[in-house]
Design an enzyme around this catalytic site. Structure first.
Site, PDB file in Angstrom:
ATOM      1  N   HIS A 188      48.437 111.313 -52.510  1.00 59.96           N
ATOM      2  CA  HIS A 188      48.467 110.024 -51.816  1.00 59.96           C
ATOM      3  C   HIS A 188      48.821 108.901 -52.785  1.00 59.96           C
ATOM      4  CE1 HIS A 188      47.099 111.393 -47.990  1.00 59.96           C
ATOM      5  NE2 HIS A 188      46.027 111.955 -48.501  1.00 59.96           N
ATOM      6  N   ARG A 331      58.081 105.444 -29.004  1.00 61.27           N
ATOM      7  CA  ARG A 331      57.469 106.745 -28.736  1.00 61.27           C
ATOM      8  C   ARG A 331      56.241 106.511 -27.874  1.00 61.27           C
ATOM      9  NH1 ARG A 331      55.258 110.150 -33.664  1.00 61.27           N
ATOM     10  NH2 ARG A 331      53.609 108.588 -33.596  1.00 61.27           N
ATOM     11  N   GLU A 430      59.409 118.359 -32.889  1.00 58.39           N
ATOM     12  CA  GLU A 430      58.412 118.493 -33.957  1.00 58.39           C
ATOM     13  C   GLU A 430      57.541 119.726 -33.772  1.00 58.39           C
ATOM     14  OE1 GLU A 430      55.905 114.997 -34.029  1.00 58.39           O
ATOM     15  OE2 GLU A 430      55.825 114.875 -31.858  1.00 58.39           O
ATOM     16  N   ASN A 453      57.534 115.746 -40.148  1.00 60.81           N
ATOM     17  CA  ASN A 453      56.134 115.799 -40.600  1.00 60.81           C
ATOM     18  C   ASN A 453      55.392 116.898 -39.842  1.00 60.81           C
ATOM     19  OD1 ASN A 453      56.969 113.464 -41.828  1.00 60.81           O
ATOM     20  ND2 ASN A 453      55.857 112.098 -40.475  1.00 60.81           N
ATOM     21  N   ASP A 454      55.497 116.840 -38.520  1.00 64.41           N
ATOM     22  CA  ASP A 454      54.814 117.859 -37.729  1.00 64.41           C
ATOM     23  C   ASP A 454      55.599 119.169 -37.671  1.00 64.41           C
ATOM     24  OD1 ASP A 454      52.274 116.966 -36.794  1.00 64.41           O
ATOM     25  OD2 ASP A 454      53.315 115.441 -35.636  1.00 64.41           O
ATOM     26  N   ARG A 464      49.071 119.152 -42.408  1.00 69.35           N
ATOM     27  CA  ARG A 464      49.773 118.106 -43.152  1.00 69.35           C
ATOM     28  C   ARG A 464      48.849 117.203 -43.943  1.00 69.35           C
ATOM     29  NH1 ARG A 464      52.298 114.552 -38.204  1.00 69.35           N
ATOM     30  NH2 ARG A 464      52.200 112.731 -39.565  1.00 69.35           N
ATOM     31  N   CYS A 501      63.198 111.285 -37.782  1.00 71.87           N
ATOM     32  CA  CYS A 501      62.284 110.174 -38.059  1.00 71.87           C
ATOM     33  C   CYS A 501      61.084 110.590 -38.908  1.00 71.87           C
ATOM     34  CB  CYS A 501      61.812 109.521 -36.758  1.00 71.87           C
ATOM     35  SG  CYS A 501      60.871 110.629 -35.705  1.00 71.87           S
TER      36      CYS A 501
HETATM   37  C1  PEP Z   1      56.626 113.484 -37.342  1.00 73.39           C
HETATM   38  O1  PEP Z   1      55.815 114.297 -36.923  1.00 73.39           O
HETATM   39  O2  PEP Z   1      57.537 113.771 -38.152  1.00 73.39           O
HETATM   40  C2  PEP Z   1      56.551 112.079 -36.917  1.00 73.39           C
HETATM   41  C3  PEP Z   1      57.480 111.212 -37.270  1.00 73.39           C
HETATM   42  O3  PEP Z   1      55.494 111.700 -36.174  1.00 73.39           O
HETATM   43  P1  PEP Z   1      54.026 111.393 -36.749  1.00 73.39           P
HETATM   44  O4  PEP Z   1      54.137 111.383 -38.241  1.00 73.39           O
HETATM   45  O5  PEP Z   1      53.645 110.081 -36.169  1.00 73.39           O
HETATM   46  O6  PEP Z   1      53.243 112.543 -36.222  1.00 73.39           O
HETATM   47 MG    MG Z   2      54.576 113.858 -35.240  1.00 73.64          MG
END
Ligand code: PEP
Ligand code: MG
Length: 568
Positions: A188, A331, A430, A453-454, A464, A501
């Protein structure tokens, strides 16, 4: 005597300054004894916990503009401070005559011991987070300032490890750079340093001993070099490098308002991730061409009742007003058991990441969903300056969810007398099942936005939020590049455009590879737009495609990254 160490470059830039050693925040102080009767002492504790939570919320809000998703760590910390268990554990100790500060450090200490002993790595990792929060509460109660007491001039911070809040509180104008003995580039603190633009080196083992008593330290956050008392030649070379870095920063800023494109003029929309009002100015200043992911959760959290349609429409309208004529993608609500809403009564879930989250929640709460869609449609209708408004559904895993969500949007728009012509409908890709079903989902939507990310979390079964297993995932694993290519190919066959994204879009070389695979929109934290724009402008589409294809056929992520590094 001069000495040189090599750590791992974690945030680019050259820093030269006086060493300043930062100690870990104190989670215990000598017991001063109670300052009043138990009832007063409990009230003091309560007030300190509330103040700590307020400070952490404010820090999350401040950090969102620059650090995006990384800011959520501070919301998690705020939740620790307001957990009623802390006061429940401390109360009997205060009744037995101990001070608020002693009782609270004992209470946090007991939780910490439980977590540290847990066989779950995730829980064990949370122990360090608890220390960060405990130190804040102890500081408030004992009147110790958390600020940095720095000498004159600019300093280089040296620490065994920095907590996320220590990193976020760094006074940027006084601190030239950061060196830590431990930590990884994905910690972090390292991510925060990167997003705050503070040159940083991690894993510089032994730096505290080597730099003890030194008068100057010079750091290169790209190469990982740390020079203690550098000689005149080294110092001159590093000073020149610092000048080049600064010239580069100025050049990137100057080009920030030119549109995103490749060297041969293929347009790539470079847009911002927006989580709250504070992000809007930062996004516009950084030259964002619109917003590719407006996270709407913020409006729903930390309140007892659902925001009204009017309240939501007003906020969405504010976001739209920041980007006249541009595409802005909202979103719909993406919460689950991990971020419970007081006005949504629900069963606790043992594994929130796999439960009623994202579109699953919206489809189970028709009124909540309808209100949000109605607010979005009205905000679009009243939008000053026009532009495309995107409505995007999160955590889609099946085609039928998309059909149901879209038909609800169509119904609500019809009800409001608003045409869907200026509204694009999209889904986040995702969940692996959605990525694999891209060809079946594409006919139902205008666009996809890949949420890496997901996607990485579900693809590799890697939580994550658990740093220890983070290295098991990498967007550059050829199988991930293959999957994204599959999504793009199946989408474009149906005329559906594809953006990305997730945080990976902000890594310039990865972003370039994504464009090579056919991605035409990249949404990221505003601070990353300049470097991504610069790299894309230096390569034509054909060479990006070649490099992306070579990376896809590499043996592993390391090999793929080495191929992409040639672009830099
Ligand atoms: C993702 O999952 O990549 C995303 C952009 O959404 P969040 O990070 O808000 O889950
Ligand atoms: Mg996500």
């Amino acid at each position: 005597m001069s000495a040189e160490l090599t750590g791992i470059g974690a945030a680019p830039g050259v820093a030269i300054g006086r060493p300043f050693v930062v100690e870990p925040p104190a989670t215990e102080v000598p017991d001063p004894g109670p300052s009043g009767p138990p009832a007063a002492e409990k009230a003091r504790l309560h007030a300190a916990l509330v103040q700590a939570a307020d400070e952490l919320h404010a820090m999350a809000e401040r950090m969102r503009a620059v650090a995006g998703e990384e800011a959520e760590i501070f919301e998690a910390h705020a939740a620790f401070a307001t957990d009623p268990e802390v006061e429940d554990q401390a109360a009997p100790l205060i009744d037995a005559g101990r001070s608020a500060v002693a009782a609270v450090s004992a209470a946090f200490g007991a939780f910490r011991a439980l977590l540290a002993a847990s066989s779950s790595e995730y829980m064990a990792a949370r122990a360090a987070d608890l220390d960060d929060v405990c130190a804040r509460v102890v500081g408030i109660l004992s009147g110790v300032s958390r600020g940095y007491d720095l000498p004159e001039g600019r300093s280089v911070l040296l620490a065994r490890e920095l907590t996320p809040s220590q990193t976020a509180e760094i006074p940027r104008d006084r601190i030239a750079g950061v060196v830590t003995e431990t930590g990884s580039p994905t910690s972090h603190a390292a991510i925060l340093a990167r997003t705050l633009g503070i040159p940083a080196v991690v894993g510089a083992t032994g730096v505290l001993a080597v730099a003890a008593g030194a008068s100057i330290v010079a750091v290169d956050g790209r190469t990982g070099e740390v020079h203690v008392e550098p000689d005149a030649d080294v110092l001159a070379a590093l000073t020149a490098r610092a000048g080049q870095e600064e010239a580069r920063r100025v050049a990137l800023e100057a080009a920030s308002h030119e549109p995103g494109r490749t060297a041969d003029g293929v347009a790539v929309e470079l847009v911002a991730n927006v989580a709250g009002r504070d992000d809007l100015a930062a996004a516009v200043a950084a030259g964002a061409e619109g917003a590719g992911l407006v996270r709407t959760e913020l409006l729903f959290q930390d309140r007892r009742t659902e925001p009204s349609v009017d309240e939501q429409a007003a906020y969405y309208g504010e976001v739209l007003a920041a980007f006249p004529g541009r595409r802005v993608v909202f979103r719909t609500l993406d919460v689950g058991a991990d971020k419970p809403l007081p006005f949504v009564v629900r069963e606790p879930e043992p594994n929130p990441a796999l439960g009623v989250r994202g579109i699953r929640l919206s489809l189970r709460r028709p009124k909540l969903f309808e209100d949000q869609l109605r607010a979005l449609v009205r905000a679009h209708r009243d939008r000053p300056g026009g532009g495309v408004t995107g409505v995007m559904f999160p955590l889609v895993s099946r085609v039928d969810e998309v059909v149901a969500a879209r038909s609800e949007l169509e119904r609500v728009a019809g009800d409001e007398g608003v045409s869907l012509d200026g509204i694009e409908v999209g889904v986040m890709i995702e969940v692996p099942s959605a990525a694999l079903a891209a060809g079946r989902i594409a006919p139902h939507v205008d666009f996809f936005s890949v949420g890496t990310n997901d996607l990485l979390q579900y693809l590799f079964a890697v939580d994550r939020l658990v740093a220890e297993v983070a290295e098991l995932t990498d967007v550059c694993e050829p199988l991930v590049l293959d999957l994204i290519a599959h999504v793009v190919d199946n989408a474009t066959a149906h005329g559906t455009w594809v953006g990305v994204c997730g945080e990976t879009a902000s890594d310039p070389e990865v972003a370039a590879a994504l464009v090579g695979l056919g991605v035409r929109e990249l949404s990221m934290v505003p601070g990353a737009l300049g470097e991504v724009k610069d790299l894309l402008r230096r390569h034509d589409l054909a060479s990006l495609t070649t490099v992306a294809e070579d990376a896809r056929h590499a043996g592993d992520a390391a090999e793929a990254r080495a191929i992409l590094a040639k672009l830099a």
